[in-house]
Scaffold this motif. Sequence first.
Motif, PDB file in Angstrom:
ATOM      1  N   UNK A  79      -6.895  -7.928 -23.753  1.00  0.00           N
ATOM      2  CA  UNK A  79      -6.863  -8.104 -25.209  1.00  0.00           C
ATOM      3  C   UNK A  79      -7.723  -7.040 -25.876  1.00  0.00           C
ATOM      4  N   UNK A  80      -7.907  -7.171 -27.196  1.00  0.00           N
ATOM      5  CA  UNK A  80      -8.679  -6.180 -27.954  1.00  0.00           C
ATOM      6  C   UNK A  80     -10.126  -6.110 -27.462  1.00  0.00           C
ATOM      7  N   UNK A  81     -10.688  -7.263 -27.114  1.00  0.00           N
ATOM      8  CA  UNK A  81     -12.066  -7.267 -26.606  1.00  0.00           C
ATOM      9  C   UNK A  81     -12.154  -6.478 -25.301  1.00  0.00           C
ATOM     10  N   UNK A  82     -11.205  -6.679 -24.402  1.00  0.00           N
ATOM     11  CA  UNK A  82     -11.203  -5.939 -23.138  1.00  0.00           C
ATOM     12  C   UNK A  82     -11.120  -4.435 -23.371  1.00  0.00           C
ATOM     13  N   UNK A  83     -10.246  -4.019 -24.265  1.00  0.00           N
ATOM     14  CA  UNK A  83     -10.101  -2.590 -24.548  1.00  0.00           C
ATOM     15  C   UNK A  83     -11.405  -2.004 -25.084  1.00  0.00           C
ATOM     16  N   UNK A  84     -12.064  -2.762 -25.926  1.00  0.00           N
ATOM     17  CA  UNK A  84     -13.338  -2.302 -26.490  1.00  0.00           C
ATOM     18  C   UNK A  84     -14.405  -2.165 -25.407  1.00  0.00           C
ATOM     19  N   UNK A  85     -14.464  -3.140 -24.509  1.00  0.00           N
ATOM     20  CA  UNK A  85     -15.470  -3.108 -23.438  1.00  0.00           C
ATOM     21  C   UNK A  85     -15.198  -1.953 -22.481  1.00  0.00           C
ATOM     22  N   UNK A  86     -13.954  -1.764 -22.101  1.00  0.00           N
ATOM     23  CA  UNK A  86     -13.636  -0.649 -21.210  1.00  0.00           C
ATOM     24  C   UNK A  86     -14.013   0.684 -21.861  1.00  0.00           C
ATOM     25  N   UNK A  87     -13.751   0.823 -23.135  1.00  0.00           N
ATOM     26  CA  UNK A  87     -14.090   2.070 -23.839  1.00  0.00           C
ATOM     27  C   UNK A  87     -15.592   2.294 -23.871  1.00  0.00           C
ATOM     28  N   UNK A 104     -11.659  -1.797  -7.703  1.00  0.00           N
ATOM     29  CA  UNK A 104     -11.344  -0.366  -7.733  1.00  0.00           C
ATOM     30  C   UNK A 104     -12.319   0.379  -8.654  1.00  0.00           C
ATOM     31  N   UNK A 105     -12.625  -0.226  -9.791  1.00  0.00           N
ATOM     32  CA  UNK A 105     -13.558   0.390 -10.746  1.00  0.00           C
ATOM     33  C   UNK A 105     -14.955   0.511 -10.140  1.00  0.00           C
ATOM     34  N   UNK A 122     -20.859  -7.493 -13.414  1.00  0.00           N
ATOM     35  CA  UNK A 122     -21.216  -6.761 -14.624  1.00  0.00           C
ATOM     36  C   UNK A 122     -20.799  -5.301 -14.456  1.00  0.00           C
ATOM     37  N   UNK A 123     -20.107  -4.781 -15.453  1.00  0.00           N
ATOM     38  CA  UNK A 123     -19.547  -3.430 -15.345  1.00  0.00           C
ATOM     39  C   UNK A 123     -20.629  -2.360 -15.373  1.00  0.00           C
ATOM     40  N   UNK A 124     -20.580  -1.404 -14.439  1.00  0.00           N
ATOM     41  CA  UNK A 124     -21.392  -0.196 -14.577  1.00  0.00           C
ATOM     42  C   UNK A 124     -20.673   0.804 -15.477  1.00  0.00           C
ATOM     43  N   UNK A 125     -21.299   1.926 -15.731  1.00  0.00           N
ATOM     44  CA  UNK A 125     -20.668   3.002 -16.503  1.00  0.00           C
ATOM     45  C   UNK A 125     -19.936   3.939 -15.542  1.00  0.00           C
ATOM     46  N   UNK A 126     -18.769   4.403 -15.973  1.00  0.00           N
ATOM     47  CA  UNK A 126     -17.993   5.354 -15.184  1.00  0.00           C
ATOM     48  C   UNK A 126     -17.827   6.627 -16.017  1.00  0.00           C
ATOM     49  N   UNK A 127     -18.208   7.802 -15.483  1.00  0.00           N
ATOM     50  CA  UNK A 127     -18.270   9.009 -16.323  1.00  0.00           C
ATOM     51  C   UNK A 127     -16.957   9.746 -16.517  1.00  0.00           C
ATOM     52  N   UNK A 128     -15.902   9.355 -15.799  1.00  0.00           N
ATOM     53  CA  UNK A 128     -14.648  10.090 -15.876  1.00  0.00           C
ATOM     54  C   UNK A 128     -13.589   9.264 -16.606  1.00  0.00           C
TER      55      UNK A 128
END
Length: 352
Positions: free
Chosen positions: A306-314, A183-184, A287-293
């Motif tokens: 976990x905390x690592x996931x939250x940091x990466x998503x941010x 979805x992302x 590998x995650x791209x950047x999402x602007x919204x």
Amino acid sequence: MTDTTEAVRDGRPRDAIELVLLHIWRDHLRNPALGVDDDYFTQGGTSLQAVRTLSEIRRRTGVSLPLPAMARAGSVTAMARLLRDGYADTPTPLVPIRPGKPGGPVVACVHPLGGSVLWYRHLADALPRGHTCVGLQARALDPRLSPDHTIGEMAAAYRAELARAYRPEQLVLVGYSFGGLVAYEMASRMAADGERPAAVVLLDTAVTRREQPPASRARLLWSLVNHNFGLDLSADDLATLSPDAMCARILDEAVARGVLPPGFGPDRLRRLVEIYPINAEAERVYRLPTYPWPLDLVRPREPRVDAESLEIWSEHCPAGVRVHRVPGSHLDLLAPSHAPAVAEVIAGLPSA
């Protein structure tokens, strides 16, 4: 152990076809408690209603059935048997789970690792009636379609299917676990083309910076057998069997427990088994791209994120990640007791 008779007759849909039919039956008979084995006519259906029901089946599956088909196949289970071996004229991964208000929000649910959209059946029931709900299941579940081997391929195929029917601003892209990555990716590609979905909702989708080894056969079998089917079988023991013997063992147990319908067949189960390593490898190399919204992340009390996931998503979403706390764990996030909380999050989003 659950009684076999009760498991077979518990009224739940057991594949995407039964899921679609059950929603049609419930809407036309105005009975939200209807099960897959309840007879259409004994539950109050009339011949006139049956004509409308067959029309809706044709609209949502592409198959025209004569009126006698309703008398011959009056339950969802029986009707699904008529449709199961080629229920759409044109093969498509898009599964129309429940209609909503024309032009209104469309909640598009991307399959998790196992490829099926059945995980979303309780979420679809809990969404507001004005929200359309569709599923995107793995293409390889249809024998006429080849599997997608990367998240990019999946995102491109599913996005194209949605674009044929809906405007970008209608779409609430939802993905549970692995489905959140797809979805992302869909949303990121839309953004690159100047389009913006109404929202992107990740249901406890974890990411990591650590290099992951390829998943073992036993781990993938555990995910399929114990997590996806809820069967009490040893994944380590299954991993020692030949592919044919393993499928036969799983199929016998799944049919006996009512997890899969009679007549499901070893070929269909083999396709399901083959999807797991394909999707697991796609997840491993993604590998995650950047999402602007802004991004919305639903996180249960016992999360996989976990905390690592939250940091990466941010890091990859500079407009911000909105975290929504809900009850439950990763494994039961979409169970009947917890799906309404997830639906409430989706319904309450600013653009949805």
